[in-house]
Design an enzyme around this catalytic site. Sequence first.
Site, PDB file in Angstrom:
ATOM      1  N   GLU A 472       0.114  -1.045   0.312  1.00 26.43           N
ATOM      2  CA  GLU A 472       0.226  -0.115   0.283  1.00 26.43           C
ATOM      3  C   GLU A 472       0.782   1.306  -0.128  1.00 26.43           C
ATOM      4  O   GLU A 472       1.688   2.090  -1.173  1.00 26.43           O
ATOM      5  CB  GLU A 472      -0.942   0.016   1.229  1.00 26.43           C
ATOM      6  N   GLU A 751      -2.343   0.740  13.496  1.00 29.66           N
ATOM      7  CA  GLU A 751      -3.595   0.543  12.174  1.00 29.66           C
ATOM      8  C   GLU A 751      -4.771   0.318  13.603  1.00 29.66           C
ATOM      9  O   GLU A 751      -5.586   0.984  13.278  1.00 29.66           O
ATOM     10  CB  GLU A 751      -3.478   0.133  11.730  1.00 29.66           C
TER      11      GLU A 751
END
Length: 907
Positions: A472, A751
């Site tokens: 990502e 996260e």
Amino acid sequence: MNHLKVKETKCEYRKNPLGLDVPNPRISWTIDADRRGTLQQAYRLQVFLSKDDLENTFWDTGKIDSEQSIHIEYNGPKLTSRTRYYYRVKIWDHFGQESDWSELAWWETALFHWSEWKADWITPNPNEIDPLAEQAFLLRKQFELNKRIKSARIYATSAGLYELSLNGERVGDELLTPGWTSYDHRLQYQTYDVTDQLLQGANALGIALADGWYKGDLTWLEKRHLYGDRRAALLQLHIRYEDGTEEMIGTDSTWKSSTGPILMSEIYHGEVYDARLEKNGWDSSHYDDTDWKGVVTYTLPMDHLIAQENWPARVTEKIKPVSRIVTPAGDTVLDMGQNMVGRIRLKVTAPKGTRISLHHAEVLDKEGNIYFGNLRKAKQTVEYITKGEGEEEYAPYFTFQGFRYVKVEGYPNQEKDLPLENFFGEVIHSDMEPTGEFECSNQMVNQLQQNIVWGQRGNFVDVPTDCPQRDERLGWTGDAQVFIRTALFNYQGGPFFTKWLRDLKADQRSNGSVPFVVPNALKDYVSSMWGDETYTSSAWGDAATVCPWTLYLCYGDKRLLSEQYESMKAWVEFIRSQGENEFLWDAGFHFGDWLALDAEEDSYFGATPVHLVATAYYALSARILRDAAAVLEKEEDFAVYSKLVDGIIANFNKTFISADNHMIAKTQTANTLPLMFDLVEGDVRKQIAHDLNELIVKNDYHLTTGFVGTPYLCIALSENGYHDTAVKLLLQETYPSWLYSIKKGATTIWEHWDGIKEDGSFWSDDMNSFNHYAYGAIGDWMYRFIAGLDMDEAKPAYKHIRIHPRINGGEMTFVRAKHNSMYGQIVSAWSLSDENITIEVNVPANTKATIILPFAQLKSVKESGVLLPDVEGVSNVNQIEEGVSLEAGSGTYRFVYQNELILNSKK
């Protein structure tokens, strides 16, 4: 005699910047003064073409009566390209003192117009070298110089990533050049001073060229060639001779090309380097290149070229492994002791053809084995094949990894002994100047601050990425906007965000919508993933307004605010066009309170209604636009957007708040946003603040918020009378909390609150980064409320400082924050003893501060042993409900008074 000195001069946020294409650069300085309450009364700025001829000024402001000491715009004769300008400053203070001239500083211009590029883009001849080959390309040019050299500069860029060498030596220390921009619109070039590397006689230039962000594998969609399918290089070497003549050597069809030892290099996947294929001396003049291939010129836009805007990425720190681990699975693993971003540099002596592999990961699983699941398709693997000629040293060139642990394979005798001294980690990020510090008596909170800083370092690799390890690593707009205030406390982020916001503006669609990620690597794939042609979301697209406004608040950067204004306006007008009611954002796709813990099972979307979040952010962006219009003196827009803000707030209250003053959604985030964004007032505000506090208390002082609610949760509590609850949230050690991850060994921000669960198992492999800075936005609250270091936003850049520590009885006994503002270092510190509260403050010259001493009684407060009415630099002293308030001019202060918290607890 009083001491007055111009301490630190900078041009466009930098000290002595090389290669600016800003036609009217801005000069800033700080002031060193030993007298309290010093304010600048006037300044004089001089610019010269020669450091040896200060009698002949190129531009002289004369004495200007002004307090302004930041962003003084050059307004002299038109600047010319490839020219160094020297400058100095002197000031006068309001006591009548005159400083000496500052030390001579400089800036140097690059190329002001694309037409100044005379070189050609070049790429290896596709008939001789496969343009789609994974191998990095090598380009070289040999040339002769027959005169005495006075100065030389290289201006260079690439489609792909490049590294330069000259006469066998690396040029510069920048990495991952030319950086990642919206390549369809903007491409940075770098400027290098190579005066000392050139030789009279034979010389050779070398360029190594890899795919990088331009054409490499990007996103989890495994898309390649997002911007083009050919690597190419562009370079101009400008030489000035002692006799006054000039010469330019550029990339053209006479260059030669080859492949070399880098067999593959990808951002996500790592690098394969075969040292047996090294072409020793390929970038030196004595090298025989008769078997090299040709190059062809290539057509790429020249009008996209811009001089370097961002801080360059560099190696900023080197870390030694703390231990060697043999896992239960039998793997040999290095523990770096810190989740970091960068690369491993290794040394090895081994037979020719020995293949050493380094597999990078962030954590170990509950059995103690290295865990790669969260990398998804990213390989994060570096392979080195030895040439077998004594000790060899290697670090990858065109990639970076996010890791703490490194699985080593193939190193000689590693089963018996892996020499730790032959490995070290090189930390890579945009080389921003550190500007903030925070420490306190709670060591877990200190670790949290370190995790915030390491998370910022790891994810500010040219763009503000969400994570640095998996497939990502994109510039997610939502993450950037919630974290920017924290980011700008810890590091000087002016150039970093200036560059990124220009890319946001470039990638913004004509209808005003803003992409999820900038640069927009997702491009046309968003509609197929989310079914939304606008490719935007509330709280994500709002980076268009939040980020330039925050830069204005923190740095007083009015120019950037003006430059981004039309983008800000287009974003608000895009929202306004959605749905049937111009005062609500109740249409389209939204992430909402992403990853909130109150989400339904197997859902990433929190329980707070997405249109509540969207309309709250609509109000925020509209208010920012209104305030920006006021700053930029756009009176008509100010009137228009004032009415819009009022309309949104009225409709928000009507739609999302019940008749009895409660939010219709009973979530922590739903109650946080209207408080944070000033959407409610009076009794409604009190009720919603009460409800927010109750939601947290009834949840045993645990949060349930996601990406949208978490950054604002503690601020909303502290600003509305529930600071004690905010502190308990910060200090909560059980899941979910900030300190839970620290108890699990985190050295960066996660996260997910439960990235590693209580039993040691992991959250889903699908999305489980252990270096994701968004929740690190709690830092903003820590600095502004616990330490109490804040600003009066009506006077940006900390021109008027607010010092108001919120002391919570007994939870902490010591807190200190420092911030190097545009005006100089601000300090706010407090400590508790059984007898006294001590508040220490530093106010930089040319600023003032409002200071609130909590729990103080006016009669007992002393500053450096003197009662307040007699203290130099202090005025407007008042007893208020919170304690004592006062105004202070510049200087260092130490306030001591009785600890009423202890006294009251003993009564």
